[in-house]
Design an enzyme around this catalytic site. Structure first.
Site, PDB file in Angstrom:
ATOM      1  N   THR A   1       0.824  -1.216   0.000  1.00 54.59           N
ATOM      2  CA  THR A   1       0.000   0.000   0.000  1.00 54.59           C
ATOM      3  C   THR A   1       0.858   1.267   0.000  1.00 54.59           C
ATOM      4  O   THR A   1       0.330   2.352  -0.222  1.00 54.59           O
ATOM      5  CB  THR A   1      -0.938   0.049   1.239  1.00 54.59           C
ATOM      6  OG1 THR A   1      -0.143  -0.021   2.416  1.00 54.59           O
ATOM      7  CG2 THR A   1      -1.941  -1.089   1.216  1.00 54.59           C
TER       8      THR A   1
ATOM      9  N   SER B   1      -7.750 -18.917   5.361  1.00 52.85           N
ATOM     10  CA  SER B   1      -7.135 -19.168   6.668  1.00 52.85           C
ATOM     11  C   SER B   1      -7.776 -20.386   7.314  1.00 52.85           C
ATOM     12  O   SER B   1      -8.959 -20.681   7.085  1.00 52.85           O
ATOM     13  CB  SER B   1      -7.340 -17.963   7.585  1.00 52.85           C
ATOM     14  OG  SER B   1      -7.016 -18.282   8.911  1.00 52.85           O
TER      15      SER B   1
ATOM     16  N   TYR C   1     -13.007 -11.683  10.662  1.00 51.75           N
ATOM     17  CA  TYR C   1     -11.953 -12.316   9.855  1.00 51.75           C
ATOM     18  C   TYR C   1     -12.393 -13.716   9.392  1.00 51.75           C
ATOM     19  O   TYR C   1     -12.218 -14.082   8.225  1.00 51.75           O
ATOM     20  CB  TYR C   1     -10.692 -12.384  10.720  1.00 51.75           C
ATOM     21  CG  TYR C   1      -9.450 -12.929  10.069  1.00 51.75           C
ATOM     22  CD1 TYR C   1      -8.695 -12.160   9.184  1.00 51.75           C
ATOM     23  CD2 TYR C   1      -9.006 -14.225  10.358  1.00 51.75           C
ATOM     24  CE1 TYR C   1      -7.536 -12.662   8.614  1.00 51.75           C
ATOM     25  CE2 TYR C   1      -7.842 -14.726   9.788  1.00 51.75           C
ATOM     26  CZ  TYR C   1      -7.109 -13.941   8.921  1.00 51.75           C
ATOM     27  OH  TYR C   1      -5.966 -14.438   8.354  1.00 51.75           O
TER      28      TYR C   1
HETATM   29  P1  NAP Z   1       1.349  -9.446   6.950  1.00 49.75           P
HETATM   30  O1  NAP Z   1       2.735  -9.900   7.231  1.00 49.75           O
HETATM   31  O2  NAP Z   1       0.652  -8.601   7.954  1.00 49.75           O
HETATM   32  O3  NAP Z   1       1.365  -8.705   5.514  1.00 49.75           O
HETATM   33  C1  NAP Z   1       0.163  -8.206   4.984  1.00 49.75           C
HETATM   34  C2  NAP Z   1       0.376  -7.740   3.574  1.00 49.75           C
HETATM   35  O4  NAP Z   1      -0.896  -7.297   3.070  1.00 49.75           O
HETATM   36  C3  NAP Z   1       1.346  -6.574   3.481  1.00 49.75           C
HETATM   37  O5  NAP Z   1       2.123  -6.726   2.322  1.00 49.75           O
HETATM   38  C4  NAP Z   1       0.416  -5.382   3.354  1.00 49.75           C
HETATM   39  O6  NAP Z   1       0.970  -4.315   2.596  1.00 49.75           O
HETATM   40  C5  NAP Z   1      -0.751  -5.976   2.570  1.00 49.75           C
HETATM   41  N1  NAP Z   1      -1.978  -5.207   2.753  1.00 49.75           N
HETATM   42  C6  NAP Z   1      -2.606  -4.886   3.904  1.00 49.75           C
HETATM   43  N2  NAP Z   1      -3.694  -4.134   3.648  1.00 49.75           N
HETATM   44  C7  NAP Z   1      -3.753  -3.974   2.297  1.00 49.75           C
HETATM   45  C8  NAP Z   1      -4.619  -3.285   1.425  1.00 49.75           C
HETATM   46  N3  NAP Z   1      -5.678  -2.581   1.854  1.00 49.75           N
HETATM   47  N4  NAP Z   1      -4.356  -3.329   0.092  1.00 49.75           N
HETATM   48  C9  NAP Z   1      -3.310  -4.009  -0.379  1.00 49.75           C
HETATM   49  N5  NAP Z   1      -2.429  -4.674   0.398  1.00 49.75           N
HETATM   50  C10 NAP Z   1      -2.645  -4.645   1.727  1.00 49.75           C
HETATM   51  O7  NAP Z   1       0.355 -10.678   6.691  1.00 49.75           O
HETATM   52  P2  NAP Z   1       0.644 -12.236   6.487  1.00 49.75           P
HETATM   53  O8  NAP Z   1       0.649 -12.872   7.815  1.00 49.75           O
HETATM   54  O9  NAP Z   1       1.749 -12.435   5.543  1.00 49.75           O
HETATM   55  O10 NAP Z   1      -0.745 -12.647   5.805  1.00 49.75           O
HETATM   56  C11 NAP Z   1      -0.900 -12.754   4.396  1.00 49.75           C
HETATM   57  C12 NAP Z   1      -2.225 -13.423   4.118  1.00 49.75           C
HETATM   58  O11 NAP Z   1      -2.256 -14.692   4.760  1.00 49.75           O
HETATM   59  C13 NAP Z   1      -3.431 -12.652   4.665  1.00 49.75           C
HETATM   60  O12 NAP Z   1      -4.513 -12.774   3.772  1.00 49.75           O
HETATM   61  C14 NAP Z   1      -3.743 -13.370   5.958  1.00 49.75           C
HETATM   62  O13 NAP Z   1      -5.086 -13.229   6.337  1.00 49.75           O
HETATM   63  C15 NAP Z   1      -3.406 -14.792   5.575  1.00 49.75           C
HETATM   64  N6  NAP Z   1      -3.101 -15.666   6.700  1.00 49.75           N
HETATM   65  C16 NAP Z   1      -2.050 -15.417   7.539  1.00 49.75           C
HETATM   66  C17 NAP Z   1      -1.805 -16.303   8.585  1.00 49.75           C
HETATM   67  C18 NAP Z   1      -0.651 -16.110   9.535  1.00 49.75           C
HETATM   68  O14 NAP Z   1      -0.557 -16.879  10.513  1.00 49.75           O
HETATM   69  N7  NAP Z   1       0.242 -15.181   9.317  1.00 49.75           N
HETATM   70  C19 NAP Z   1      -2.633 -17.413   8.778  1.00 49.75           C
HETATM   71  C20 NAP Z   1      -3.689 -17.625   7.909  1.00 49.75           C
HETATM   72  C21 NAP Z   1      -3.915 -16.754   6.861  1.00 49.75           C
HETATM   73  P3  NAP Z   1       1.778  -3.066   3.241  1.00 49.75           P
HETATM   74  O15 NAP Z   1       3.153  -3.190   2.721  1.00 49.75           O
HETATM   75  O16 NAP Z   1       1.129  -1.865   2.695  1.00 49.75           O
HETATM   76  O17 NAP Z   1       1.678  -3.153   4.719  1.00 49.75           O
END
Ligand code: NAP
Length: 249
Positions: free
Chosen positions: A38, A142, A155
């Site tokens: 973003t 998830s 969520y």
């Molecule tokens: P993360 O480290 O918090 O990274 C989130 C990413 O999403 C960042 O690159 C962020 O961009 C981007 N983002 C946030 N809001 C946005 C928006 N409005 N428009 C475009 N991009 C946006 O998250 P993560 O843990 O890697 O999770 C990635 C995916 O996996 C998510 O869908 C999450 O729900 C899913 N997930 C994660 C887990 C876990 O345990 N980590 C488990 C299950 C599912 P910026 O650079 O702008 O911040």
């Protein structure tokens, strides 16, 4: 096996965490990558990471909640690289609260960023895929979408919604050579889980049969597989990546 040469992958939310791992792993398999953030700084970081890894592609600024931004970014990718052939809908956020305390904005933000966004970005990419009669859509849902989780009604609803979206679209576009699947990570070491207290993380690691939280690469290899020619007969599926924490039927 699993070569992605000639493919053009759009990975939303690629500045860190799971999206970053997916972008780099797909790039290492030969795909050209556009990875989004973003912020300008985040997009620049994606460009630098791709350059350092010798991967063709770049970072782009994208807020998936803004329809015009989505359309413009996809149009720009088509001009610069060609039509998107692999779309990874990864961007996501959490706004946890118990339902009785949940504010309207907390509900709306999650549904908009985690679910409506996927409608927007996928629709923008689908025309190119349909014309090419090939494509891969990979939605990051998830474990919580399948199990539920206290404090995450918003969520969990969005992530369960993604499963219905995935299966419905898979049926709609199969005849065009496009597959649509979802990956359901369990607990993965990223900024999203970094806020969990140490005691909760230890508790989780004990509950996970494979004895640890996952890392981005655990999810990225599944994304590469689903994007590859070897996965051409797999569509409408949800692949769980959770160390055995939840064993779906
Ligand atoms: P993360 O480290 O918090 O990274 C989130 C990413 O999403 C960042 O690159 C962020 O961009 C981007 N983002 C946030 N809001 C946005 C928006 N409005 N428009 C475009 N991009 C946006 O998250 P993560 O843990 O890697 O999770 C990635 C995916 O996996 C998510 O869908 C999450 O729900 C899913 N997930 C994660 C887990 C876990 O345990 N980590 C488990 C299950 C599912 P910026 O650079 O702008 O911040």
């Amino acid at each position: 096996m699993f070569a992605l040469q000639g493919e053009i992958a759009l990975v939303t939310g690629a500045s860190r965490g799971i999206g970053r791992s997916i972008a780099l792993t797909m790039g290492q398999q030969g795909a050209s990558i556009v990875g989004t953030s973003t912020s300008d700084l985040g997009a620049q970081g994606v460009t630098t990471a791709l350059d350092e890894a010798g991967i063709d592609g770049k970072g782009a600024v994208l807020d998936v909640t803004h329809g015009d931004n989505v359309v413009n970014v996809v149009r720009q990718i088509e001009e610069d690289f060609g039509p998107v052939s692999i779309l990874v809908n990864n961007a996501g956020i959490t706004r946890d609260n118990l339902l009785l305390r949940m504010k309207d904005e907390e509900w709306d933000d999650i549904l908009d960023t985690n679910l409506s966004s996927v409608f927007r970005v996928t629709k923008a990419c689908l025309r190119g895929m349909t014309r090419a009669r090939k494509g891969r859509v990979i939605n990051v849902t998830s474990i919580v979408g399948a199990t539920g989780n206290p404090g995450q009604t918003n969520y969990a609803a969005a992530k369960a919604g993604l499963v219905g979206f995935t299966k419905s679209l898979a049926s709609e576009v199969a005849s065009r050579g496009i597959t649509v699947n979802a990956i359901a990570p369990g607990f993965i070491e990223t900024d999203m889980t970094a806020s969990l207290e140490k005691s909760r993380r230890d508790e989780l690691a004990t509950a996970i049969p494979l004895g640890r939280l996952g890392v981005g690469e655990d999810v990225a290899v599944v994304a590469v597989f689903l994007a590859s020619p070897e996965a051409s007969y797999i569509t409408g599926q949800v692949i769980h990546v959770n160390g055995g924490l939840y064993m779906s039927s």
